[in-house]
Design a protein around this motif. Structure first.
Motif, PDB file in Angstrom:
ATOM      1  N   SER A 180       0.829  -1.210   0.000  1.00 25.26           N
ATOM      2  CA  SER A 180       0.000   0.000   0.000  1.00 25.26           C
ATOM      3  C   SER A 180       0.865   1.263   0.000  1.00 25.26           C
ATOM      4  CB  SER A 180      -0.956  -0.005   1.195  1.00 25.26           C
ATOM      5  OG  SER A 180      -0.240   0.029   2.412  1.00 25.26           O
ATOM      6  N   SER A 181       1.972   1.260   0.745  1.00 21.15           N
ATOM      7  CA  SER A 181       2.867   2.420   0.735  1.00 21.15           C
ATOM      8  C   SER A 181       3.522   2.578  -0.637  1.00 21.15           C
ATOM      9  CB  SER A 181       3.951   2.289   1.806  1.00 21.15           C
ATOM     10  OG  SER A 181       3.382   2.352   3.084  1.00 21.15           O
ATOM     11  N   ALA A 182       3.877   1.459  -1.263  1.00 26.11           N
ATOM     12  CA  ALA A 182       4.472   1.512  -2.603  1.00 26.11           C
ATOM     13  C   ALA A 182       3.486   2.114  -3.593  1.00 26.11           C
ATOM     14  CB  ALA A 182       4.890   0.110  -3.047  1.00 26.11           C
ATOM     15  N   LEU A 183       2.241   1.711  -3.496  1.00 29.05           N
ATOM     16  CA  LEU A 183       1.219   2.253  -4.395  1.00 29.05           C
ATOM     17  C   LEU A 183       0.999   3.743  -4.144  1.00 29.05           C
ATOM     18  CD1 LEU A 183      -0.779   1.650  -6.629  1.00 29.05           C
ATOM     19  CD2 LEU A 183      -2.436   0.987  -4.867  1.00 29.05           C
ATOM     20  N   ASP A 184       1.011   4.159  -2.887  1.00 31.93           N
ATOM     21  CA  ASP A 184       0.881   5.589  -2.567  1.00 31.93           C
ATOM     22  C   ASP A 184       2.006   6.404  -3.198  1.00 31.93           C
ATOM     23  OD1 ASP A 184      -1.383   5.060  -1.084  1.00 31.93           O
ATOM     24  OD2 ASP A 184      -0.329   5.087   0.853  1.00 31.93           O
ATOM     25  N   ILE A 185       3.223   5.888  -3.130  1.00 31.32           N
ATOM     26  CA  ILE A 185       4.366   6.597  -3.715  1.00 31.32           C
ATOM     27  C   ILE A 185       4.248   6.643  -5.234  1.00 31.32           C
ATOM     28  CG2 ILE A 185       6.862   6.473  -4.098  1.00 31.32           C
ATOM     29  CD1 ILE A 185       7.080   5.479  -1.169  1.00 31.32           C
ATOM     30  N   LEU A 186       3.841   5.550  -5.844  1.00 32.48           N
ATOM     31  CA  LEU A 186       3.670   5.532  -7.299  1.00 32.48           C
ATOM     32  C   LEU A 186       2.586   6.515  -7.744  1.00 32.48           C
ATOM     33  CD1 LEU A 186       4.017   1.716  -7.979  1.00 32.48           C
ATOM     34  CD2 LEU A 186       5.635   3.522  -8.609  1.00 32.48           C
ATOM     35  N   ARG A 187       1.524   6.617  -6.969  1.00 29.57           N
ATOM     36  CA  ARG A 187       0.480   7.600  -7.301  1.00 29.57           C
ATOM     37  C   ARG A 187       1.020   9.024  -7.166  1.00 29.57           C
ATOM     38  NH1 ARG A 187      -4.122   4.113  -4.455  1.00 29.57           N
ATOM     39  NH2 ARG A 187      -5.005   3.177  -6.347  1.00 29.57           N
ATOM     40  N   GLU A 188       1.851   9.259  -6.157  1.00 33.23           N
ATOM     41  CA  GLU A 188       2.452  10.588  -5.978  1.00 33.23           C
ATOM     42  C   GLU A 188       3.366  10.932  -7.158  1.00 33.23           C
ATOM     43  OE1 GLU A 188       3.102  14.240  -4.365  1.00 33.23           O
ATOM     44  OE2 GLU A 188       1.642  12.758  -3.679  1.00 33.23           O
ATOM     45  N   VAL A 189       4.126   9.950  -7.630  1.00 33.63           N
ATOM     46  CA  VAL A 189       5.000  10.158  -8.789  1.00 33.63           C
ATOM     47  C   VAL A 189       4.158  10.487 -10.023  1.00 33.63           C
ATOM     48  CG1 VAL A 189       6.601   9.010 -10.371  1.00 33.63           C
ATOM     49  CG2 VAL A 189       6.881   8.737  -7.911  1.00 33.63           C
ATOM     50  N   ALA A 190       3.067   9.762 -10.213  1.00 33.52           N
ATOM     51  CA  ALA A 190       2.187  10.039 -11.351  1.00 33.52           C
ATOM     52  C   ALA A 190       1.626  11.453 -11.262  1.00 33.52           C
ATOM     53  CB  ALA A 190       1.055   9.013 -11.398  1.00 33.52           C
ATOM     54  N   LYS A 191       1.204  11.847 -10.065  1.00 33.30           N
ATOM     55  CA  LYS A 191       0.658  13.192  -9.867  1.00 33.30           C
ATOM     56  C   LYS A 191       1.700  14.263 -10.164  1.00 33.30           C
ATOM     57  CE  LYS A 191      -1.575  15.954  -6.279  1.00 33.30           C
ATOM     58  NZ  LYS A 191      -1.971  15.966  -4.869  1.00 33.30           N
ATOM     59  N   LYS A 192       2.948  14.070  -9.682  1.00 33.86           N
ATOM     60  CA  LYS A 192       4.015  15.052  -9.922  1.00 33.86           C
ATOM     61  C   LYS A 192       4.354  15.163 -11.401  1.00 33.86           C
ATOM     62  CE  LYS A 192       5.499  15.903  -5.603  1.00 33.86           C
ATOM     63  NZ  LYS A 192       6.115  16.933  -4.904  1.00 33.86           N
ATOM     64  N   ASN A 193       4.066  14.104 -12.154  1.00 34.41           N
ATOM     65  CA  ASN A 193       4.362  14.100 -13.581  1.00 34.41           C
ATOM     66  C   ASN A 193       3.147  14.463 -14.427  1.00 34.41           C
ATOM     67  OD1 ASN A 193       7.261  13.231 -14.160  1.00 34.41           O
ATOM     68  ND2 ASN A 193       6.638  11.858 -12.518  1.00 34.41           N
ATOM     69  N   GLY A 194       2.158  15.092 -13.802  1.00 37.26           N
ATOM     70  CA  GLY A 194       1.020  15.622 -14.541  1.00 37.26           C
ATOM     71  C   GLY A 194      -0.023  14.601 -14.929  1.00 37.26           C
ATOM     72  N   LYS A 195      -0.006  13.447 -14.348  1.00 37.28           N
ATOM     73  CA  LYS A 195      -0.990  12.405 -14.649  1.00 37.28           C
ATOM     74  C   LYS A 195      -1.999  12.307 -13.509  1.00 37.28           C
ATOM     75  CE  LYS A 195       1.523  11.028 -18.157  1.00 37.28           C
ATOM     76  NZ  LYS A 195       1.276  11.556 -19.428  1.00 37.28           N
ATOM     77  N   ASP A 196      -3.197  11.854 -13.837  1.00 32.91           N
ATOM     78  CA  ASP A 196      -4.187  11.596 -12.789  1.00 32.91           C
ATOM     79  C   ASP A 196      -3.809  10.275 -12.121  1.00 32.91           C
ATOM     80  OD1 ASP A 196      -6.399  11.374 -11.154  1.00 32.91           O
ATOM     81  OD2 ASP A 196      -7.707  10.646 -12.758  1.00 32.91           O
ATOM     82  N   PRO A 197      -3.408  10.325 -10.841  1.00 31.39           N
ATOM     83  CA  PRO A 197      -2.904   9.109 -10.194  1.00 31.39           C
ATOM     84  C   PRO A 197      -3.927   7.981 -10.137  1.00 31.39           C
ATOM     85  CG  PRO A 197      -3.137  10.888  -8.589  1.00 31.39           C
ATOM     86  CD  PRO A 197      -3.392  11.464  -9.945  1.00 31.39           C
ATOM     87  N   PHE A 198      -5.218   8.326 -10.106  1.00 31.90           N
ATOM     88  CA  PHE A 198      -6.221   7.267  -9.999  1.00 31.90           C
ATOM     89  C   PHE A 198      -6.671   6.746 -11.354  1.00 31.90           C
ATOM     90  CE2 PHE A 198      -6.282   9.273  -5.873  1.00 31.90           C
ATOM     91  CZ  PHE A 198      -6.200   8.155  -5.058  1.00 31.90           C
ATOM     92  N   SER A 199      -6.244   7.399 -12.445  1.00 36.45           N
ATOM     93  CA  SER A 199      -6.460   6.792 -13.756  1.00 36.45           C
ATOM     94  C   SER A 199      -5.264   5.909 -14.110  1.00 36.45           C
ATOM     95  CB  SER A 199      -6.701   7.845 -14.835  1.00 36.45           C
ATOM     96  OG  SER A 199      -5.544   8.616 -15.041  1.00 36.45           O
ATOM     97  N   VAL A 200      -4.079   6.291 -13.655  1.00 39.18           N
ATOM     98  CA  VAL A 200      -2.896   5.461 -13.884  1.00 39.18           C
ATOM     99  C   VAL A 200      -2.942   4.225 -12.984  1.00 39.18           C
ATOM    100  CG1 VAL A 200      -0.370   5.388 -13.762  1.00 39.18           C
ATOM    101  CG2 VAL A 200      -1.511   7.453 -14.576  1.00 39.18           C
ATOM    102  N   PHE A 201      -3.306   4.442 -11.729  1.00 37.50           N
ATOM    103  CA  PHE A 201      -3.441   3.350 -10.749  1.00 37.50           C
ATOM    104  C   PHE A 201      -4.839   3.431 -10.148  1.00 37.50           C
ATOM    105  CE2 PHE A 201       1.071   4.597 -10.681  1.00 37.50           C
ATOM    106  CZ  PHE A 201       1.654   3.401 -11.058  1.00 37.50           C
ATOM    107  N   PRO A 202      -5.830   2.796 -10.783  1.00 37.44           N
ATOM    108  CA  PRO A 202      -7.218   2.875 -10.301  1.00 37.44           C
ATOM    109  C   PRO A 202      -7.335   2.386  -8.848  1.00 37.44           C
ATOM    110  CG  PRO A 202      -7.107   1.829 -12.454  1.00 37.44           C
ATOM    111  CD  PRO A 202      -5.699   1.986 -11.983  1.00 37.44           C
ATOM    112  N   PRO A 203      -8.433   2.773  -8.183  1.00 40.41           N
ATOM    113  CA  PRO A 203      -8.592   2.419  -6.765  1.00 40.41           C
ATOM    114  C   PRO A 203      -8.482   0.924  -6.442  1.00 40.41           C
ATOM    115  CG  PRO A 203     -10.204   4.062  -7.393  1.00 40.41           C
ATOM    116  CD  PRO A 203      -9.483   3.669  -8.649  1.00 40.41           C
ATOM    117  N   ASN A 204      -8.803   0.067  -7.376  1.00 40.30           N
ATOM    118  CA  ASN A 204      -8.726  -1.376  -7.093  1.00 40.30           C
ATOM    119  C   ASN A 204      -7.377  -1.990  -7.471  1.00 40.30           C
ATOM    120  OD1 ASN A 204      -9.034  -1.100  -9.818  1.00 40.30           O
ATOM    121  ND2 ASN A 204     -10.673  -2.617 -10.024  1.00 40.30           N
ATOM    122  N   THR A 205      -6.393  -1.160  -7.781  1.00 38.91           N
ATOM    123  CA  THR A 205      -5.073  -1.648  -8.179  1.00 38.91           C
ATOM    124  C   THR A 205      -4.381  -2.333  -7.006  1.00 38.91           C
ATOM    125  OG1 THR A 205      -4.812   0.128  -9.783  1.00 38.91           O
ATOM    126  CG2 THR A 205      -2.798  -0.976  -9.053  1.00 38.91           C
TER     127      THR A 205
END
Length: 163
Positions: free
Chosen positions: A112-137
């Motif tokens: 779960s922490s790894a997924l949180d960090i990956l979502r943060e990276v996606a957000k910092k790179n201008g991507k919607d973190p929940f479209s890159v990593f949907p809630p059920n990922t």
């Protein structure tokens, strides 16, 4: 270990401290790479170039520090402590600002922490973190992944890379 070098009481302890410093220098690229992934894509080059300016500034500063600490004051211990100050500052900054590697977290079961960090990276790179990593990922590790440690570097299979 740069500060530890100043406390060396004989040549073997000095050599050990310097070898440990060498391992630290070898590992400095890891947080740099993780930091690069966290920077916004449009500004990444500028930020990383700015970091590289500090290497240049350090290369200019070291002879000046050596002149005053060793040449004028006669203290090589002061010199190594002064040279270690930027590393200590970098360490403190890294602890507070650079997250753990998602791969390392997954290897330890903290998906779960790894997924949180990956979502943060996606957000910092201008991507919607929940479209890159949907809630059920769910993140899982590979079952056939080899584990390794430092001793593996000394095995014969890596000999061809060291020639």
């Amino acid at each position: 270990f740069g500060v530890v070098t100043a406390g060396a009481w004989n040549v073997p302890s000095l050599l050990l401290a310097r070898v440990l410093c060498g391992f630290g220098v070898g590992g400095i690229s890891v947080p740099f790479d993780i930091l690069a992934e966290l920077l916004p894509a449009e500004d990444r080059g500028s930020y990383l170039l700015f970091v590289e300016y500090f290497w240049t500034l350090g290369s200019i500063t070291v002879p000046i520090l050596a002149y005053f600490s060793i040449g004028v004051l006669g203290s090589w211990q002061l010199f190594v402590v002064l040279c270690a100050v930027p590393c200590v500052i970098s360490l403190v900054c890294a602890i507070f600002y650079v997250p753990e590697s998602p791969r390392w977290l997954v290897a330890r079961g903290d998906n779960s922490s790894a997924l949180d960090i990956l979502r943060e990276v996606a957000k910092k790179n201008g991507k919607d973190p929940f479209s890159v990593f949907p809630p059920n990922t769910e993140i899982c590790c590979l079952e056939n992944e080899e584990s390794s440690d430092f001793r593996d570097l000394l095995k014969v299979r890596y000999e061809k890379y060291c020639e």
